[in-house]
Motif scaffolding. Structure first.
Motif, PDB file in Angstrom:
ATOM      1  N   ALA A   1      56.565   2.715  24.930  1.00  0.00           N
ATOM      2  CA  ALA A   1      55.169   3.155  24.883  1.00  0.00           C
ATOM      3  C   ALA A   1      54.360   2.167  24.056  1.00  0.00           C
ATOM      4  O   ALA A   1      54.189   2.336  22.845  1.00  0.00           O
ATOM      5  CB  ALA A   1      55.081   4.558  24.289  1.00  0.00           C
TER       6      ALA A   1
ATOM      7  N   ASN B   1      61.312   6.556  21.545  1.00  0.00           N
ATOM      8  CA  ASN B   1      60.823   6.009  20.280  1.00  0.00           C
ATOM      9  C   ASN B   1      61.329   4.595  20.018  1.00  0.00           C
ATOM     10  O   ASN B   1      61.572   4.212  18.874  1.00  0.00           O
ATOM     11  CB  ASN B   1      61.194   6.923  19.111  1.00  0.00           C
ATOM     12  CG  ASN B   1      62.700   7.074  18.938  1.00  0.00           C
ATOM     13  OD1 ASN B   1      63.474   6.787  19.853  1.00  0.00           O
ATOM     14  ND2 ASN B   1      63.121   7.533  17.776  1.00  0.00           N
TER      15      ASN B   1
ATOM     16  N   VAL C   1      55.217   5.489  17.420  1.00  0.00           N
ATOM     17  CA  VAL C   1      53.986   6.059  17.983  1.00  0.00           C
ATOM     18  C   VAL C   1      53.133   6.546  16.820  1.00  0.00           C
ATOM     19  O   VAL C   1      53.522   7.463  16.092  1.00  0.00           O
ATOM     20  CB  VAL C   1      54.297   7.219  18.942  1.00  0.00           C
ATOM     21  CG1 VAL C   1      53.001   7.771  19.546  1.00  0.00           C
ATOM     22  CG2 VAL C   1      55.240   6.762  20.048  1.00  0.00           C
TER      23      VAL C   1
ATOM     24  N   ASN D   1      47.670   8.243  18.269  1.00  0.00           N
ATOM     25  CA  ASN D   1      47.971   8.154  19.699  1.00  0.00           C
ATOM     26  C   ASN D   1      48.605   9.416  20.251  1.00  0.00           C
ATOM     27  O   ASN D   1      49.058   9.425  21.401  1.00  0.00           O
ATOM     28  CB  ASN D   1      48.901   6.961  19.967  1.00  0.00           C
ATOM     29  CG  ASN D   1      48.194   5.633  19.831  1.00  0.00           C
ATOM     30  OD1 ASN D   1      46.969   5.546  19.960  1.00  0.00           O
ATOM     31  ND2 ASN D   1      48.945   4.584  19.559  1.00  0.00           N
ATOM     32  N   TYR D   2      48.661  10.489  19.449  1.00  0.00           N
ATOM     33  CA  TYR D   2      49.212  11.739  19.947  1.00  0.00           C
ATOM     34  C   TYR D   2      48.210  12.433  20.862  1.00  0.00           C
ATOM     35  O   TYR D   2      47.007  12.398  20.620  1.00  0.00           O
ATOM     36  CB  TYR D   2      49.550  12.685  18.794  1.00  0.00           C
ATOM     37  CG  TYR D   2      50.662  12.204  17.887  1.00  0.00           C
ATOM     38  CD1 TYR D   2      51.597  11.276  18.323  1.00  0.00           C
ATOM     39  CD2 TYR D   2      50.773  12.686  16.588  1.00  0.00           C
ATOM     40  CE1 TYR D   2      52.601  10.840  17.486  1.00  0.00           C
ATOM     41  CE2 TYR D   2      51.781  12.253  15.748  1.00  0.00           C
ATOM     42  CZ  TYR D   2      52.696  11.328  16.203  1.00  0.00           C
ATOM     43  OH  TYR D   2      53.696  10.901  15.381  1.00  0.00           O
TER      44      TYR D   2
ATOM     45  N   VAL E   1      58.046  12.744  22.966  1.00  0.00           N
ATOM     46  CA  VAL E   1      58.773  11.565  22.490  1.00  0.00           C
ATOM     47  C   VAL E   1      60.243  11.938  22.297  1.00  0.00           C
ATOM     48  O   VAL E   1      60.557  12.896  21.585  1.00  0.00           O
ATOM     49  CB  VAL E   1      58.184  11.042  21.159  1.00  0.00           C
ATOM     50  CG1 VAL E   1      58.911   9.771  20.731  1.00  0.00           C
ATOM     51  CG2 VAL E   1      56.696  10.776  21.296  1.00  0.00           C
TER      52      VAL E   1
END
Length: 404
Positions: A342, A364, A368, A372-373, A379
């Motif tokens: 990501a 992961n 992250v 960006n949540y 995840v």
């Protein structure tokens, strides 16, 4: 240090037409079978497990969860009769160090392996130069340096090179660069005249710095392994995502796996084969510039089906978002996005959280950040998979047998 307690999960529903013996036959690498040091165990009860992390990673209110698989187990899709249970877990001559790119993942890997992360001092001088000092002896040891070359790619790559050099000058026996995300992997060929092949250049830098081996996750293309003049262990993270999807109540007759571009067909086909040989669809796109994609048409039938889009990474999310819009236009009931890396360069978050996706499933391999949540994000952790691979490399056992 914040403590996280995770209850042992109950058996969840699988895809309707998949037998439970196929999806849920668990292969547990228990502490007894692999000889973990009991004094190092963080198990706090028979049905709950506790580990120490730099900060809590379970978030509510729509924020993602990074699960640490209980009892040091591997994903169920790695079930294999060839799995070796007699690997010698002797940690006397093995050291795991973390760079600054993804320390949470490094901590999870060390927890799975029953080790403590090595002590290392990494800092930046006022002019931006990187300083690295190992704060414990590595003479004669097998050293594993966990450092994805994620954004800022140049900073993290240079930090990895300096870490390798420090270990080499400290007389480490073997140095393995554990690179969950290999930056510059997309620059693996010349598409126009007078272009560089940066993936080969980075491979040369890592080799010349003193690394003896590279361990990487889901490289953008298989030929990148050939750019290294040292052994490369390629870890496939698809089983972690497959293991998560197996717990969803989706009838396999309604499922279709979608490749967001022609280049990812082989990846999507392998993914579909694991999901009871689900049908495959392909999004045909034409790219007119870097990070700019335009969807043209769809090959395959998705009408009334649950579409699972599979890719190795999501950068600006232009490709996968336009692909999802096309799938909805062609009648897909729901669209899931699955990827290993990501990167999430702007405006990825706006595109992914705009309502096109039922869920966005990532791992992961890259950290992250909290900004960006978004509610649809999930995840998953690849720490156990990487930890098991490191043990097998250290003990000269087969790595490919994990994925067979």
């Amino acid at each position: 240090m914040a403590a996280l307690t995770i209850a042992s999960p109950s058996k969840s529903s699988s895809f309707c037409s998949l037998s439970s013996s196929y999806l849920f036959a668990r292969y547990s690498l228990t502490r007894k079978s692999v000889g973990f040091n009991e004094s190092r165990s963080r198990i706090c009860a028979s049905n709950s497990f506790k580990c120490d992390l730099p900060r809590p990673v379970n978030y509510g209110n729509g924020k993602p969860t990074i699960p640490i698989l209980n009892e040091r187990t591997l994903p169920k899709f790695l079930e294999s009769a060839k799995m070796e249970t007699t690997v010698n877990r002797n940690g006397a001559r093995i050291k795991v160090f973390s760079g600054t790119a993804n320390p949470e993942l490094s901590q999870e890997i060390a927890w799975y392996m029953g080790l403590e992360l090595g002590k290392i001092n990494i800092k930046r001088f006022a002019d931006g130069e990187i300083y690295v000092q190992l704060q414990e002896s590595v003479r004669g040891c097998d050293v594993y340096l966990v450092q994805p070359t994620c954004p800022p790619a140049n900073e993290n790559l240079m930090e990895l090179l300096v870490m390798i050099d420090a270990c080499r000058r400290a007389s480490a026996k073997n140095i393995t660069a554990v690179i969950p995300y290999f930056g510059y992997a997309r620059a693996d060929r010349k598409t126009q005249g007078r272009e560089s092949i940066a993936a080969k250049l980075v491979a040369n830098l890592i080799t010349e710095a003193g690394a003896n081996r590279v361990l990487a996750c889901d490289l953008h293309s298989g030929q990148s392994m050939g750019y290294f003049d040292i052994p490369v262990d390629h870890v496939y993270c698809q089983p972690v995502i497959l293991d998560y999807l197996a717990g969803k109540i989706i009838c396999s007759d309604d499922l279709v796996v979608v490749s967001p571009d022609v280049g990812g067909v082989a990846r999507a086909r392998a993914f579909a084969k694991k999901l009871s040989d689900a049908p495959l669809a392909i999004v045909d796109k034409r790219r007119y510039g870097h990070n700019v994609a335009e969807v043209m048409n769809l090959i395959g039938d998705v009408k009334g089906k649950v579409a699972v889009m599979v890719d190795d990474m999501i950068d600006t999310a232009g490709t996968i978002a336009k692909g999802a819009a096309l799938l909805h236009k062609e009648g897909a009931r729901e669209v899931y996005a699955c990827c290993t890396h990501a990167v999430f360069s702007p405006p990825a978050i706006e595109r992914l959280s705009g309502g096109l996706f039922q869920e966005v499933i990532i791992t992961n391999t890259l950290p992250v950040s909290e900004r960006n949540y978004f509610p649809q994000l999930t995840v998953l952790s690849v720490a156990n998979l990487l930890g098991e691979t490191i043990w097998r490399v250290h003990d000269d056992c087969s790595v490919s047998s994990i994925f067979q």
